[in-house]
Design a protein around this motif. Structure first.
Motif, PDB file in Angstrom:
ATOM      1  N   ASP A 192      66.644  -2.134  91.528  1.00 33.67           N
ATOM      2  CA  ASP A 192      66.936  -2.973  92.688  1.00 33.67           C
ATOM      3  C   ASP A 192      67.222  -4.385  92.181  1.00 33.67           C
ATOM      4  O   ASP A 192      66.417  -4.951  91.448  1.00 33.67           O
ATOM      5  N   PRO A 193      68.367  -4.974  92.557  1.00 37.08           N
ATOM      6  CA  PRO A 193      68.712  -6.303  92.041  1.00 37.08           C
ATOM      7  C   PRO A 193      67.804  -7.426  92.562  1.00 37.08           C
ATOM      8  O   PRO A 193      67.740  -8.486  91.948  1.00 37.08           O
ATOM      9  N   LEU A 194      67.105  -7.188  93.650  1.00 37.41           N
ATOM     10  CA  LEU A 194      66.217  -8.225  94.196  1.00 37.41           C
ATOM     11  C   LEU A 194      64.806  -8.120  93.629  1.00 37.41           C
ATOM     12  O   LEU A 194      64.176  -9.137  93.337  1.00 37.41           O
ATOM     13  N   MET A 195      64.305  -6.891  93.470  1.00 40.07           N
ATOM     14  CA  MET A 195      62.924  -6.690  93.023  1.00 40.07           C
ATOM     15  C   MET A 195      62.832  -6.265  91.550  1.00 40.07           C
ATOM     16  O   MET A 195      61.770  -6.292  90.963  1.00 40.07           O
ATOM     17  N   ASP A 226      65.441   4.921  97.178  1.00 42.04           N
ATOM     18  CA  ASP A 226      66.367   5.258  98.257  1.00 42.04           C
ATOM     19  C   ASP A 226      67.464   4.188  98.282  1.00 42.04           C
ATOM     20  O   ASP A 226      67.454   3.297  99.127  1.00 42.04           O
ATOM     21  N   PRO A 227      68.410   4.275  97.335  1.00 44.31           N
ATOM     22  CA  PRO A 227      69.442   3.241  97.254  1.00 44.31           C
ATOM     23  C   PRO A 227      70.398   3.282  98.440  1.00 44.31           C
ATOM     24  O   PRO A 227      70.788   4.358  98.902  1.00 44.31           O
ATOM     25  N   VAL A 228      70.711   2.104  98.951  1.00 47.39           N
ATOM     26  CA  VAL A 228      71.678   1.954 100.036  1.00 47.39           C
ATOM     27  C   VAL A 228      72.660   0.854  99.664  1.00 47.39           C
ATOM     28  O   VAL A 228      72.320  -0.082  98.942  1.00 47.39           O
ATOM     29  N   THR A 229      73.877   0.995 100.162  1.00 47.47           N
ATOM     30  CA  THR A 229      74.907  -0.014  99.923  1.00 47.47           C
ATOM     31  C   THR A 229      74.983  -0.927 101.134  1.00 47.47           C
ATOM     32  O   THR A 229      74.988  -0.462 102.277  1.00 47.47           O
ATOM     33  N   LEU A 230      75.026  -2.232 100.883  1.00 47.83           N
ATOM     34  CA  LEU A 230      75.182  -3.215 101.956  1.00 47.83           C
ATOM     35  C   LEU A 230      76.679  -3.357 102.214  1.00 47.83           C
ATOM     36  O   LEU A 230      77.450  -3.648 101.300  1.00 47.83           O
ATOM     37  N   PRO A 231      77.119  -3.141 103.451  1.00 45.64           N
ATOM     38  CA  PRO A 231      78.556  -3.062 103.723  1.00 45.64           C
ATOM     39  C   PRO A 231      79.352  -4.328 103.427  1.00 45.64           C
ATOM     40  O   PRO A 231      80.466  -4.243 102.917  1.00 45.64           O
ATOM     41  N   ALA A 232      78.822  -5.484 103.707  1.00 42.53           N
ATOM     42  CA  ALA A 232      79.605  -6.720 103.526  1.00 42.53           C
ATOM     43  C   ALA A 232      79.744  -7.103 102.056  1.00 42.53           C
ATOM     44  O   ALA A 232      80.831  -7.424 101.589  1.00 42.53           O
ATOM     45  N   SER A 233      78.640  -7.041 101.313  1.00 43.35           N
ATOM     46  CA  SER A 233      78.671  -7.486  99.915  1.00 43.35           C
ATOM     47  C   SER A 233      78.959  -6.359  98.940  1.00 43.35           C
ATOM     48  O   SER A 233      79.363  -6.608  97.803  1.00 43.35           O
ATOM     49  N   GLY A 234      78.711  -5.117  99.361  1.00 41.47           N
ATOM     50  CA  GLY A 234      78.895  -3.991  98.456  1.00 41.47           C
ATOM     51  C   GLY A 234      77.757  -3.810  97.472  1.00 41.47           C
ATOM     52  O   GLY A 234      77.798  -2.912  96.643  1.00 41.47           O
ATOM     53  N   GLN A 235      76.744  -4.652  97.555  1.00 40.77           N
ATOM     54  CA  GLN A 235      75.591  -4.551  96.662  1.00 40.77           C
ATOM     55  C   GLN A 235      74.761  -3.320  97.015  1.00 40.77           C
ATOM     56  O   GLN A 235      74.660  -2.945  98.182  1.00 40.77           O
ATOM     57  N   VAL A 236      74.156  -2.711  96.002  1.00 36.25           N
ATOM     58  CA  VAL A 236      73.262  -1.574  96.204  1.00 36.25           C
ATOM     59  C   VAL A 236      71.837  -2.059  95.987  1.00 36.25           C
ATOM     60  O   VAL A 236      71.531  -2.669  94.956  1.00 36.25           O
ATOM     61  N   VAL A 237      70.981  -1.806  96.964  1.00 39.54           N
ATOM     62  CA  VAL A 237      69.572  -2.198  96.897  1.00 39.54           C
ATOM     63  C   VAL A 237      68.722  -1.028  97.402  1.00 39.54           C
ATOM     64  O   VAL A 237      69.239  -0.093  98.002  1.00 39.54           O
ATOM     65  N   ASP A 238      67.420  -1.106  97.163  1.00 40.40           N
ATOM     66  CA  ASP A 238      66.532  -0.075  97.684  1.00 40.40           C
ATOM     67  C   ASP A 238      66.322  -0.298  99.183  1.00 40.40           C
ATOM     68  O   ASP A 238      66.172  -1.442  99.634  1.00 40.40           O
ATOM     69  N   ARG A 239      66.313   0.791  99.935  1.00 38.96           N
ATOM     70  CA  ARG A 239      66.152   0.691 101.385  1.00 38.96           C
ATOM     71  C   ARG A 239      64.880  -0.085 101.750  1.00 38.96           C
ATOM     72  O   ARG A 239      64.894  -0.930 102.638  1.00 38.96           O
ATOM     73  N   SER A 240      63.771   0.196 101.058  1.00 39.07           N
ATOM     74  CA  SER A 240      62.511  -0.483 101.409  1.00 39.07           C
ATOM     75  C   SER A 240      62.617  -1.991 101.199  1.00 39.07           C
ATOM     76  O   SER A 240      62.071  -2.765 101.984  1.00 39.07           O
ATOM     77  N   THR A 241      63.327  -2.409 100.172  1.00 39.35           N
ATOM     78  CA  THR A 241      63.490  -3.840  99.897  1.00 39.35           C
ATOM     79  C   THR A 241      64.282  -4.516 101.007  1.00 39.35           C
ATOM     80  O   THR A 241      63.878  -5.557 101.523  1.00 39.35           O
ATOM     81  N   ILE A 242      65.424  -3.916 101.365  1.00 37.52           N
ATOM     82  CA  ILE A 242      66.268  -4.566 102.372  1.00 37.52           C
ATOM     83  C   ILE A 242      65.626  -4.505 103.753  1.00 37.52           C
ATOM     84  O   ILE A 242      65.740  -5.451 104.534  1.00 37.52           O
ATOM     85  N   LEU A 243      64.901  -3.427 104.054  1.00 36.20           N
ATOM     86  CA  LEU A 243      64.224  -3.371 105.357  1.00 36.20           C
ATOM     87  C   LEU A 243      63.150  -4.449 105.453  1.00 36.20           C
ATOM     88  O   LEU A 243      63.008  -5.090 106.492  1.00 36.20           O
ATOM     89  N   ARG A 244      62.419  -4.652 104.379  1.00 34.85           N
ATOM     90  CA  ARG A 244      61.410  -5.724 104.362  1.00 34.85           C
ATOM     91  C   ARG A 244      62.086  -7.074 104.578  1.00 34.85           C
ATOM     92  O   ARG A 244      61.616  -7.903 105.343  1.00 34.85           O
ATOM     93  N   HIS A 245      63.205  -7.278 103.900  1.00 34.45           N
ATOM     94  CA  HIS A 245      63.959  -8.529 104.039  1.00 34.45           C
ATOM     95  C   HIS A 245      64.417  -8.726 105.493  1.00 34.45           C
ATOM     96  O   HIS A 245      64.273  -9.821 106.048  1.00 34.45           O
ATOM     97  N   LEU A 246      64.961  -7.665 106.096  1.00 32.96           N
ATOM     98  CA  LEU A 246      65.455  -7.778 107.469  1.00 32.96           C
ATOM     99  C   LEU A 246      64.327  -8.042 108.459  1.00 32.96           C
ATOM    100  O   LEU A 246      64.484  -8.820 109.402  1.00 32.96           O
ATOM    101  N   GLN A 247      63.174  -7.409 108.245  1.00 37.78           N
ATOM    102  CA  GLN A 247      62.039  -7.587 109.149  1.00 37.78           C
ATOM    103  C   GLN A 247      61.457  -8.988 109.058  1.00 37.78           C
ATOM    104  O   GLN A 247      60.936  -9.519 110.043  1.00 37.78           O
ATOM    105  N   MET A 248      61.549  -9.599 107.898  1.00 41.13           N
ATOM    106  CA  MET A 248      60.948 -10.925 107.705  1.00 41.13           C
ATOM    107  C   MET A 248      61.898 -12.062 108.055  1.00 41.13           C
ATOM    108  O   MET A 248      61.483 -13.210 108.105  1.00 41.13           O
ATOM    109  N   SER A 249      63.157 -11.746 108.297  1.00 44.24           N
ATOM    110  CA  SER A 249      64.163 -12.784 108.540  1.00 44.24           C
ATOM    111  C   SER A 249      64.289 -13.101 110.027  1.00 44.24           C
ATOM    112  O   SER A 249      64.356 -12.198 110.857  1.00 44.24           O
TER     113      SER A 249
END
Length: 111
Positions: free
Chosen positions: A41-44, A50-73
């Motif tokens: 995961d590029p952030l952690m 559970d890798p997922v691709t972010l549609p706008a940036s095309g970056q691949v991150v772990d689902r748990s990482t991005i969900l945590r980020h979205l919930q805290m934002s």
């Protein structure tokens, strides 16, 4: 949500143990103890489960990482492009997930 994450990790672990695919590129010496960079995961900087691709940036991150980020934002957004992002927009990366499962299986066989 935490029990769901634990269940997913157990499923991945079972898949890794049961994977019958032999890939010589996934086995090797001490350097193989560390996952390949593209599986982290590029952030952690942890192995993605559970890798997922972010549609706008095309970056691949772990689902748990991005969900945590979205919930805290206050304004949920792609951390790389700063464009609005929701959980529904995450694109599963099944090919990378399978590659990670194979890598974990190869490590389990080597132990």
């Amino acid at each position: 949500a935490f029990p769901a994450v634990q269940a997913e990790l157990r499923t991945l672990e079972e898949e890794a143990r049961g994977a019958a695919v032999h890939d010589p590129h996934l086995e090797g010496g001490a350097e193989e103890d560390e996952p390949p960079e593209h599986m982290l995961d590029p952030l952690m900087h942890t192995l993605m489960r559970d890798p997922v691709t972010l549609p706008a940036s095309g970056q691949v991150v772990d689902r748990s990482t991005i969900l945590r980020h979205l919930q805290m934002s206050a304004n949920p957004e792609d951390p790389f492009s700063r464009t609005p992002l929701s959980e529904a927009q995450l694109v599963p990366n099944a090919e990378l997930r399978e590659e990670i499962v194979k890598w974990l299986a190869a490590r389990a066989r080597a132990l």
